[in-house]
Motif scaffolding. Structure first.
Motif, PDB file in Angstrom:
ATOM      1  N   GLY A 146      35.291  32.335  44.282  1.00 35.01           N
ATOM      2  CA  GLY A 146      34.851  33.575  44.922  1.00 35.01           C
ATOM      3  C   GLY A 146      35.938  34.367  45.624  1.00 35.01           C
ATOM      4  N   GLY A 147      37.195  33.982  45.431  1.00 32.27           N
ATOM      5  CA  GLY A 147      38.318  34.755  46.001  1.00 32.27           C
ATOM      6  C   GLY A 147      38.366  36.159  45.408  1.00 32.27           C
ATOM      7  N   LYS A 148      39.361  36.938  45.872  1.00 33.78           N
ATOM      8  CA  LYS A 148      39.321  38.352  45.485  1.00 33.78           C
ATOM      9  C   LYS A 148      39.907  38.661  44.104  1.00 33.78           C
ATOM     10  N   GLY A 149      40.417  37.660  43.417  1.00 32.55           N
ATOM     11  CA  GLY A 149      40.886  37.887  42.052  1.00 32.55           C
ATOM     12  C   GLY A 149      42.052  38.856  41.997  1.00 32.55           C
ATOM     13  N   GLY A 150      42.008  39.765  41.027  1.00 30.40           N
ATOM     14  CA  GLY A 150      43.107  40.717  40.868  1.00 30.40           C
ATOM     15  C   GLY A 150      43.353  40.965  39.397  1.00 30.40           C
ATOM     16  N   PHE A 151      44.289  41.866  39.126  1.00 28.53           N
ATOM     17  CA  PHE A 151      44.631  42.169  37.727  1.00 28.53           C
ATOM     18  C   PHE A 151      46.004  42.820  37.696  1.00 28.53           C
ATOM     19  N   PRO A 195      37.674  50.986  31.979  1.00 25.53           N
ATOM     20  CA  PRO A 195      38.223  50.709  33.322  1.00 25.53           C
ATOM     21  C   PRO A 195      37.423  49.717  34.169  1.00 25.53           C
ATOM     22  N   ASN A 196      36.121  49.549  33.858  1.00 25.07           N
ATOM     23  CA  ASN A 196      35.330  48.637  34.682  1.00 25.07           C
ATOM     24  C   ASN A 196      35.702  47.163  34.456  1.00 25.07           C
ATOM     25  N   LEU A 197      36.417  46.898  33.357  1.00 27.70           N
ATOM     26  CA  LEU A 197      36.839  45.512  33.090  1.00 27.70           C
ATOM     27  C   LEU A 197      37.605  44.949  34.273  1.00 27.70           C
ATOM     28  N   THR A 198      38.528  45.766  34.800  1.00 28.62           N
ATOM     29  CA  THR A 198      39.309  45.276  35.936  1.00 28.62           C
ATOM     30  C   THR A 198      38.653  45.646  37.262  1.00 28.62           C
ATOM     31  N   ALA A 199      38.059  46.876  37.328  1.00 28.86           N
ATOM     32  CA  ALA A 199      37.459  47.318  38.596  1.00 28.86           C
ATOM     33  C   ALA A 199      36.392  46.324  39.048  1.00 28.86           C
ATOM     34  N   HIS A 200      35.545  45.912  38.119  1.00 29.37           N
ATOM     35  CA  HIS A 200      34.487  44.953  38.442  1.00 29.37           C
ATOM     36  C   HIS A 200      34.876  43.546  37.954  1.00 29.37           C
ATOM     37  N   GLY A 201      35.218  43.449  36.668  1.00 30.76           N
ATOM     38  CA  GLY A 201      35.478  42.142  36.049  1.00 30.76           C
ATOM     39  C   GLY A 201      36.696  41.429  36.610  1.00 30.76           C
ATOM     40  N   GLY A 202      37.583  42.180  37.271  1.00 31.30           N
ATOM     41  CA  GLY A 202      38.784  41.548  37.836  1.00 31.30           C
ATOM     42  C   GLY A 202      38.661  41.254  39.315  1.00 31.30           C
ATOM     43  N   SER A 203      37.443  41.480  39.865  1.00 33.48           N
ATOM     44  CA  SER A 203      37.315  41.492  41.328  1.00 33.48           C
ATOM     45  C   SER A 203      37.063  40.137  41.970  1.00 33.48           C
ATOM     46  N   THR A 204      37.014  39.084  41.134  1.00 32.44           N
ATOM     47  CA  THR A 204      36.827  37.762  41.752  1.00 32.44           C
ATOM     48  C   THR A 204      37.523  36.697  40.912  1.00 32.44           C
ATOM     49  N   GLU A 205      37.319  35.437  41.271  1.00 36.61           N
ATOM     50  CA  GLU A 205      37.934  34.316  40.557  1.00 36.61           C
ATOM     51  C   GLU A 205      37.164  33.048  40.909  1.00 36.61           C
ATOM     52  N   VAL A 206      37.596  31.904  40.389  1.00 40.07           N
ATOM     53  CA  VAL A 206      36.931  30.647  40.730  1.00 40.07           C
ATOM     54  C   VAL A 206      36.928  30.477  42.249  1.00 40.07           C
ATOM     55  N   GLY A 257      56.218  26.793  23.908  1.00 40.36           N
ATOM     56  CA  GLY A 257      55.481  27.652  24.825  1.00 40.36           C
ATOM     57  C   GLY A 257      54.907  26.960  26.042  1.00 40.36           C
ATOM     58  N   SER A 258      54.621  27.826  27.022  1.00 38.20           N
ATOM     59  CA  SER A 258      53.917  27.396  28.225  1.00 38.20           C
ATOM     60  C   SER A 258      52.806  28.417  28.436  1.00 38.20           C
ATOM     61  N   MET A 259      51.580  27.944  28.696  1.00 38.02           N
ATOM     62  CA  MET A 259      50.479  28.877  28.939  1.00 38.02           C
ATOM     63  C   MET A 259      50.049  28.835  30.391  1.00 38.02           C
ATOM     64  N   LEU A 260      49.861  30.017  30.964  1.00 41.22           N
ATOM     65  CA  LEU A 260      49.373  30.114  32.338  1.00 41.22           C
ATOM     66  C   LEU A 260      48.029  30.840  32.301  1.00 41.22           C
ATOM     67  N   ASP A 261      47.015  30.177  32.870  1.00 41.75           N
ATOM     68  CA  ASP A 261      45.674  30.765  32.963  1.00 41.75           C
ATOM     69  C   ASP A 261      45.628  31.565  34.264  1.00 41.75           C
ATOM     70  N   VAL A 262      45.713  32.892  34.128  1.00 42.98           N
ATOM     71  CA  VAL A 262      45.654  33.748  35.327  1.00 42.98           C
ATOM     72  C   VAL A 262      44.242  34.314  35.496  1.00 42.98           C
ATOM     73  N   ALA A 263      43.292  33.804  34.670  1.00 43.97           N
ATOM     74  CA  ALA A 263      41.909  34.284  34.728  1.00 43.97           C
ATOM     75  C   ALA A 263      41.078  33.478  35.724  1.00 43.97           C
ATOM     76  N   ARG A 264      41.180  32.137  35.677  1.00 43.47           N
ATOM     77  CA  ARG A 264      40.373  31.311  36.590  1.00 43.47           C
ATOM     78  C   ARG A 264      40.832  31.531  38.025  1.00 43.47           C
ATOM     79  N   HIS A 265      42.147  31.498  38.226  1.00 44.09           N
ATOM     80  CA  HIS A 265      42.735  31.962  39.490  1.00 44.09           C
ATOM     81  C   HIS A 265      43.807  32.974  39.118  1.00 44.09           C
ATOM     82  N   PHE A 266      43.838  34.065  39.866  1.00 44.23           N
ATOM     83  CA  PHE A 266      44.813  35.102  39.574  1.00 44.23           C
ATOM     84  C   PHE A 266      46.144  34.772  40.247  1.00 44.23           C
ATOM     85  N   PHE A 267      47.250  35.070  39.571  1.00 42.62           N
ATOM     86  CA  PHE A 267      48.587  34.902  40.155  1.00 42.62           C
ATOM     87  C   PHE A 267      49.343  36.226  40.081  1.00 42.62           C
ATOM     88  N   SER A 268      50.090  36.514  41.142  1.00 39.64           N
ATOM     89  CA  SER A 268      50.746  37.817  41.278  1.00 39.64           C
ATOM     90  C   SER A 268      51.895  37.981  40.282  1.00 39.64           C
TER      91      SER A 268
END
Ligand code: TNX
Length: 507
Positions: free
Chosen positions: A224-229, A211-222, A163-174
């Protein structure tokens, strides 16, 4: 005299070019036998398949891979092979090749790729691509000839989990980045992509009932960038893309620590009923779900139910690491309670090593990262292990003191160090029967672009893929580094921003 010597060297190098056994394959196959002559791919070659729609798709994938550099538009046809062609077949393969193994026969009359399963054909296709000149990976037309030395390769993996693990939480990737990543890891026969979908800094997967998990919880990243989900549709798209490369996606929701993004999105998940602020720094171990509240388990049930419904693979990863803000009793209570949830939705749970402190269900898989005490506790309780020794496979660790990206709390990991170790001896007390395989995580506190991903992952991941796939006997760093050096032009042709380690004799 000098000319004779030059002629001699020239002859030797020609000879080596002819030998299949001198091919620079990563991971190294189980066996390679030389034949005589060579196969040449031409515009008149076809790709033949016996049978299934799945093989048809792999044939088309291969034709698509070969097209840009060769300029050939190779036809894919159901039927038996004709001279000068490539033939993919699911009949007549040796049972010992298992699910992912294959036999590749190359002669001047054609290439025959046999396997028991389509996954084996797909792995064999990666070998075939690696046997062609590196320029096959270029995106524009190159000069041939597209020649492969004759012989036979018989190959199958030592471990079923690579396996390979990608952390898309600290920085979001498209979605596009993740698909590109899938293509890169497929080339080295990796078969699992673990997506770290939630952490203190962000929640990255749509959960319709919360729904607030992504609406609010997905709105930033390490930072302070805009994050994503990912919407559930986008996640399914990633899962399907991975499946077309015979890669299983394992989604991770990290609990009960590493949960600030969720705690900021829903006040009721906090013991004091007060939502936290969003967090964009990189400390760990400060957040926790409230183990004593019923709503916590209702929440986890909802999340796992929705995730299980869009995850065809057998596993859901529920974290469990570094829960320093959870009282020990609460932690054990919590892990004991949540283990039934993936099971209820037909999935097996994976957790980081700390979950070994709980009563492990017989289906729970434990992922080692640093403490052999937990690994031994887990296997004593009957669990199977995935090994991710931080000192060897943490791809966010710096190469040396000059590496700008990454962290170094576990080690600085140069290419030799990430290659010179084995799964069977990595953790004292564990033997191969306890071990499903290996996984290399890329944590992304310091990684914010695809270029950064490539720089940390390559060229360490190919060596780790080999540790999971190839037999342990006869492994040698001196031999491997030469093989890896020959992959330099290939990674360059693939446009990979890899680390040019001075330990490797790059070609
Ligand atoms: C430890 S390893 C973590 C992650 C960090 C990583 C940084 C593990 C299960 N947890 O939360 O991102 O170190 O290297």
């Amino acid at each position: 005299m000098r000319y004779i010597f030059i002629a001699f060297v020239f002859l030797i190098s020609c000879k080596q070019k002819q030998d299949l056994s001198h091919s620079a394959l990563i991971p190294k196959p189980v066996s390679i036998t030389n034949g005589t002559g060579a196969f040449t791919l031409t515009g008149a070659s076809s790709i033949y398949m016996n049978g299934s729609e799945e093989l048809q798709k792999i044939g088309e994938y291969l034709s698509g891979k070969l097209k840009p550099a060769t300029g050939f538009d190779l036809k894919t046809t159901v039927g038996t092979s004709s001279r000068g062609s490539i033939y993919l077949s699911l009949s007549g393969a040796d049972a010992k090749l298992g699910e992912e193994g294959y036999t590749l026969n190359i002669s001047d009359s054609g290439v025959h790729l046999l396997a028991n399963r389509a996954a084996g054909i797909f792995r064999g296709v990666q070998t075939l691509l690696q046997l062609l000149p590196a320029s096959i990976e270029q995106s524009s037309k190159q000069n041939g000839p597209w020649e492969i030395a004759a012989g036979t390769i018989e190959d199958y993996p030592s471990y079923s989990f690579r396996g390979s693990m990608l952390d898309v939480a600290r920085h979001f990737f498209s979605v596009e980045d993740v698909k590109h990543y899938i293509d890169l890891i497929a080339f080295y026969k990796i078969n699992v992509l673990h997506l770290h979908l939630s952490d203190d800094q962000g929640w990255r997967i749509e959960i319709k009932s919360w729904p607030n998990l992504t609406a609010h919880g997905g709105s930033t990243e390490v930072g302070g960038g805009k994050g994503g989900f990912y919407t559930q549709e986008q996640y399914k798209d990633i899962v399907n893309y991975a499946a077309s490369r015979y890669i299983t996606v394992i989604p991770e929701i990290d609990l009960p620590g590493h949960t600030n993004a969720a705690l900021a999105s829903y006040a009721e998940l906090n013991c004091n009923d007060t939502a936290t602020a969003l967090y964009t720094k990189t400390e760990v171990g400060f957040s926790t779900f409230c183990a004593k509240k019923d709503i916590t388990y209702k929440f986890i049930d909802d999340v796992v139910r929705e995730l299980a419904a869009i995850t065809p693979g057998p596993y859901i990863h529920l974290g469990g690491d570094e829960s320093h803000a959870t009282a020990k009793d609460d932690y054990i209570l919590f892990i004991n309670k949540i283990q039934g949830i993936p099971k209820k939705y037909g999935k097996k749970m994976i957790g980081w090593e700390e979950i070994a402190q709980s009563n492990l269900d017989s289906s729970t898989v434990v992922q080692f990262w640093t403490d052999p005490k937990y690994a031994n506790e887990a296997v004593n309780k009957g669990a199977k292990m995935i090994l991710s020794p931080a000192t060897k496979v943490y791809l966010d660790m710096k190469y040396d003191s000059t590496t700008k990206l990454g962290l170094d709390w576990a080690a600085r990991i140069e290419i030799d160090s990430s290659y010179i170790w084995s799964l069977s001896t990595a953790v004292k007390g564990l033997s191969p029967k306890n071990i499903l395989g290996v996984e290399a995580p890329l944590w992304t506190e310091t990684i914010s672009s695809f270029d950064d991903i490539e720089y940390m992952v390559f060229p360490r991941l190919p060596g780790i893929a080999e540790i999971g796939w190839s037999p342990e006997e006869g492994k040698s760093w001196e031999e491997y580094k030469v093989r890896l050096g020959k992959h330099g032009p290939r990674m360059k042709a693939m446009n990979i921003n890899f680390y040019r380690s001075r330990q490797v004799p790059w070609e």
